[in-house]
Design an enzyme around this catalytic site. Structure first.
Site, PDB file in Angstrom:
ATOM      1  N   GLY A 107       2.044   2.091  10.795  1.00  0.00           N
ATOM      2  CA  GLY A 107       2.996   3.186  10.668  1.00  0.00           C
ATOM      3  C   GLY A 107       3.639   3.586  11.983  1.00  0.00           C
ATOM      4  O   GLY A 107       4.261   4.647  12.080  1.00  0.00           O
ATOM      5  N   GLY A 149       2.560  -1.208   4.350  1.00  0.00           N
ATOM      6  CA  GLY A 149       2.616   0.209   4.038  1.00  0.00           C
ATOM      7  C   GLY A 149       4.048   0.666   3.827  1.00  0.00           C
ATOM      8  O   GLY A 149       4.638   0.481   2.762  1.00  0.00           O
ATOM      9  N   GLY A 150       4.639   1.249   4.871  1.00  0.00           N
ATOM     10  CA  GLY A 150       5.965   1.872   4.764  1.00  0.00           C
ATOM     11  C   GLY A 150       7.012   1.005   4.084  1.00  0.00           C
ATOM     12  O   GLY A 150       7.750   1.475   3.205  1.00  0.00           O
ATOM     13  N   HIS A 201      -9.644   1.214   4.669  1.00  0.00           N
ATOM     14  CA  HIS A 201      -8.378   1.408   5.396  1.00  0.00           C
ATOM     15  C   HIS A 201      -8.646   2.336   6.582  1.00  0.00           C
ATOM     16  O   HIS A 201      -9.441   3.267   6.489  1.00  0.00           O
ATOM     17  CB  HIS A 201      -7.326   1.999   4.456  1.00  0.00           C
ATOM     18  CG  HIS A 201      -5.950   1.969   5.045  1.00  0.00           C
ATOM     19  ND1 HIS A 201      -5.540   2.877   5.991  1.00  0.00           N
ATOM     20  CD2 HIS A 201      -4.913   1.122   4.858  1.00  0.00           C
ATOM     21  CE1 HIS A 201      -4.285   2.583   6.346  1.00  0.00           C
ATOM     22  NE2 HIS A 201      -3.887   1.526   5.674  1.00  0.00           N
ATOM     23  N   GLU A 218      -7.098   4.712   7.757  1.00  0.00           N
ATOM     24  CA  GLU A 218      -6.878   6.143   7.503  1.00  0.00           C
ATOM     25  C   GLU A 218      -8.103   6.758   6.834  1.00  0.00           C
ATOM     26  O   GLU A 218      -8.436   7.925   7.069  1.00  0.00           O
ATOM     27  CB  GLU A 218      -5.609   6.326   6.657  1.00  0.00           C
ATOM     28  CG  GLU A 218      -4.355   6.044   7.487  1.00  0.00           C
ATOM     29  CD  GLU A 218      -3.144   5.577   6.699  1.00  0.00           C
ATOM     30  OE1 GLU A 218      -3.127   5.682   5.461  1.00  0.00           O
ATOM     31  OE2 GLU A 218      -2.193   5.086   7.347  1.00  0.00           O
ATOM     32  N   GLU A 242      -5.832  -5.076  10.363  1.00  0.00           N
ATOM     33  CA  GLU A 242      -4.824  -4.059  10.607  1.00  0.00           C
ATOM     34  C   GLU A 242      -5.135  -3.335  11.915  1.00  0.00           C
ATOM     35  O   GLU A 242      -5.937  -2.385  11.922  1.00  0.00           O
ATOM     36  CB  GLU A 242      -4.806  -3.039   9.462  1.00  0.00           C
ATOM     37  CG  GLU A 242      -4.460  -3.621   8.117  1.00  0.00           C
ATOM     38  CD  GLU A 242      -3.824  -2.571   7.218  1.00  0.00           C
ATOM     39  OE1 GLU A 242      -2.729  -2.824   6.730  1.00  0.00           O
ATOM     40  OE2 GLU A 242      -4.415  -1.496   7.029  1.00  0.00           O
ATOM     41  N   ASN A 299       0.879  -1.179   0.000  1.00  0.00           N
ATOM     42  CA  ASN A 299       0.000   0.000   0.000  1.00  0.00           C
ATOM     43  C   ASN A 299       0.915   1.226   0.000  1.00  0.00           C
ATOM     44  O   ASN A 299       1.481   1.569   1.040  1.00  0.00           O
ATOM     45  CB  ASN A 299      -0.894  -0.010   1.244  1.00  0.00           C
ATOM     46  CG  ASN A 299      -1.692   1.278   1.388  1.00  0.00           C
ATOM     47  OD1 ASN A 299      -1.809   2.052   0.434  1.00  0.00           O
ATOM     48  ND2 ASN A 299      -2.244   1.511   2.566  1.00  0.00           N
ATOM     49  N   TRP A 300       1.022   1.846  -1.168  1.00  0.00           N
ATOM     50  CA  TRP A 300       1.956   2.979  -1.282  1.00  0.00           C
ATOM     51  C   TRP A 300       1.429   4.229  -0.575  1.00  0.00           C
ATOM     52  O   TRP A 300       2.157   5.184  -0.387  1.00  0.00           O
ATOM     53  CB  TRP A 300       2.206   3.308  -2.752  1.00  0.00           C
ATOM     54  CG  TRP A 300       3.037   2.307  -3.499  1.00  0.00           C
ATOM     55  CD1 TRP A 300       3.503   1.103  -3.042  1.00  0.00           C
ATOM     56  CD2 TRP A 300       3.511   2.419  -4.847  1.00  0.00           C
ATOM     57  NE1 TRP A 300       4.237   0.466  -4.024  1.00  0.00           N
ATOM     58  CE2 TRP A 300       4.252   1.253  -5.148  1.00  0.00           C
ATOM     59  CE3 TRP A 300       3.378   3.393  -5.847  1.00  0.00           C
ATOM     60  CZ2 TRP A 300       4.866   1.053  -6.389  1.00  0.00           C
ATOM     61  CZ3 TRP A 300       3.973   3.190  -7.087  1.00  0.00           C
ATOM     62  CH2 TRP A 300       4.703   2.027  -7.347  1.00  0.00           C
ATOM     63  N   LYS A 301       0.159   4.234  -0.231  1.00  0.00           N
ATOM     64  CA  LYS A 301      -0.478   5.438   0.330  1.00  0.00           C
ATOM     65  C   LYS A 301      -0.218   6.617  -0.612  1.00  0.00           C
ATOM     66  O   LYS A 301      -0.105   6.426  -1.820  1.00  0.00           O
ATOM     67  CB  LYS A 301       0.025   5.708   1.744  1.00  0.00           C
ATOM     68  CG  LYS A 301      -0.016   4.474   2.644  1.00  0.00           C
ATOM     69  CD  LYS A 301       0.082   4.822   4.086  1.00  0.00           C
ATOM     70  CE  LYS A 301       0.275   3.552   4.893  1.00  0.00           C
ATOM     71  NZ  LYS A 301      -0.123   3.704   6.276  1.00  0.00           N
ATOM     72  N   SER A 331       3.019  -2.416  10.399  1.00  0.00           N
ATOM     73  CA  SER A 331       4.468  -2.451  10.630  1.00  0.00           C
ATOM     74  C   SER A 331       5.080  -3.817  10.304  1.00  0.00           C
ATOM     75  O   SER A 331       5.943  -4.303  11.038  1.00  0.00           O
ATOM     76  CB  SER A 331       4.797  -2.006  12.059  1.00  0.00           C
ATOM     77  OG  SER A 331       4.361  -0.662  12.267  1.00  0.00           O
TER      78      SER A 331
HETATM   79  C1  PEP Z   1      -0.952   0.123   5.869  1.00  0.00           C
HETATM   80  O1  PEP Z   1      -0.905   1.258   5.473  1.00  0.00           O
HETATM   81  O2  PEP Z   1      -1.872  -0.603   5.480  1.00  0.00           O
HETATM   82  C2  PEP Z   1       0.092  -0.358   6.779  1.00  0.00           C
HETATM   83  C3  PEP Z   1      -0.033  -1.558   7.305  1.00  0.00           C
HETATM   84  O3  PEP Z   1       1.145   0.485   7.021  1.00  0.00           O
HETATM   85  P1  PEP Z   1       2.545   0.109   7.752  1.00  0.00           P
HETATM   86  O4  PEP Z   1       3.034  -1.182   7.137  1.00  0.00           O
HETATM   87  O5  PEP Z   1       3.447   1.267   7.430  1.00  0.00           O
HETATM   88  O6  PEP Z   1       2.273  -0.027   9.191  1.00  0.00           O
END
Ligand code: PEP
Length: 246
Positions: free
Chosen positions: A170, A229-230, A93, A95, A164, A9-11, A208
């Site tokens: 994050g 994500g990251g 998501h 966010e 999640e 997930n590049w966000k 994470s």
């Molecule tokens: C996400 O954005 O879905 C996510 C899990 O982010 P991260 O891996 O950065 O925690």
């Protein structure tokens, strides 16, 4: 046997040169022994499709409109995603739930719109830290998933679910493999009871995920891969995570 799936997930990250570099590194590192996809900002979908076409890597969006078409300025329909060759669309998501006020029912309607166009929704569920501390984790994730199950009815077995925990996204804090497995088992039992297809649905863990914790998380009985994500923005890290799923 469920094949593992890892989705980046590049966000709201990326640029044309950075994407080209990242995607070519992902292509070069194949095969992974697991399904791999990237969910990119809408404006990069066409280029991502052109770059990944012919590879077994898939791509998708990070959201989708619940509406089919019409006067919905700024929205992007599932039909448009399908035209761009999207295999997946993330819906719900945390966010989007937090910053855009998305309700459980809106998330379910988005999932239905995606499926109707052959785009697999990746339905995100997860509790906040306050909810976990109040012992509400199971109730929260079951409520979120149940809206989707009721809206999709007999098609609910076609989705991908991503657990999640909001407190792990994050933040560098990861649910322990045991904490994650416990929630995944609850979600699978709910899917099984409601659809009879609980064993078929892939349930990803997100929060994470890193190269050093991926293998243990993916080794749990009900964890079928990750939503990342990251770490999906760093080619070496994402490749290592995808390999850990293979
Ligand atoms: C996400 O954005 O879905 C996510 C899990 O982010 P991260 O891996 O950065 O925690």
């Amino acid at each position: 046997m469920r094949r593992k799936l890892v989705v980046g997930n590049w966000k709201m990250h990326g640029s044309r040169p950075a994407n080209a570099e990242l995607l070519s590194a992902l292509i070069a590192a194949r095969p992974y022994g697991a399904d791999v996809a990237v969910c990119v900002p809408y404006v990069f979908l066409t280029e991502t499709a052109a770059t990944l076409a012919g590879s077994e890597l898939r791509w998708g969006a990070q959201d989708v409109s619940a509406h089919e078409q019409g006067a919905y300025t700024g929205e992007v329909s599932a039909a448009m995603l399908a035209e761009c060759g999207c295999r997946y669309a993330i819906v719900g998501h945390s966010e989007r739930r937090a910053y855009h006020g998305e309700s459980d029912q809106l998330v379910a309607d988005k999932a239905r719109a995606a499926l109707a166009r052959g785009v697999t929704p990746i339905v995100c569920v997860g509790e906040t830290l306050a909810e976990r501390e109040a012992d509400q984790t199971e109730a929260v994730v079951k409520r979120q998933l149940s809206a989707v199950i009721h809206t999709l009815a007999h098609c609910a077995g076609e989705i991908v679910v991503a657990y999640e925990p909001v407190w792990a996204i994050g933040t560098g804090r990861t649910a322990t493999p045991q904490q994650a497995q416990q929630v995944h088992a609850v979600l699978r039992a709910q899917l099984q009871a409601a659809t009879g297809h609980g064993q078929r649905v892939r349930i990803l863990y997100g929060g994470s995920v890193k190269p050093d914790n991926a293998a243990e998380l993916f080794g749990q009985a009900d964890i079928d891969g990750g939503l990342v994500g990251g770490a999906s923005l760093k080619a070496a890290d994402f490749v290592a995570i995808c390999r850990a799923a293979g």
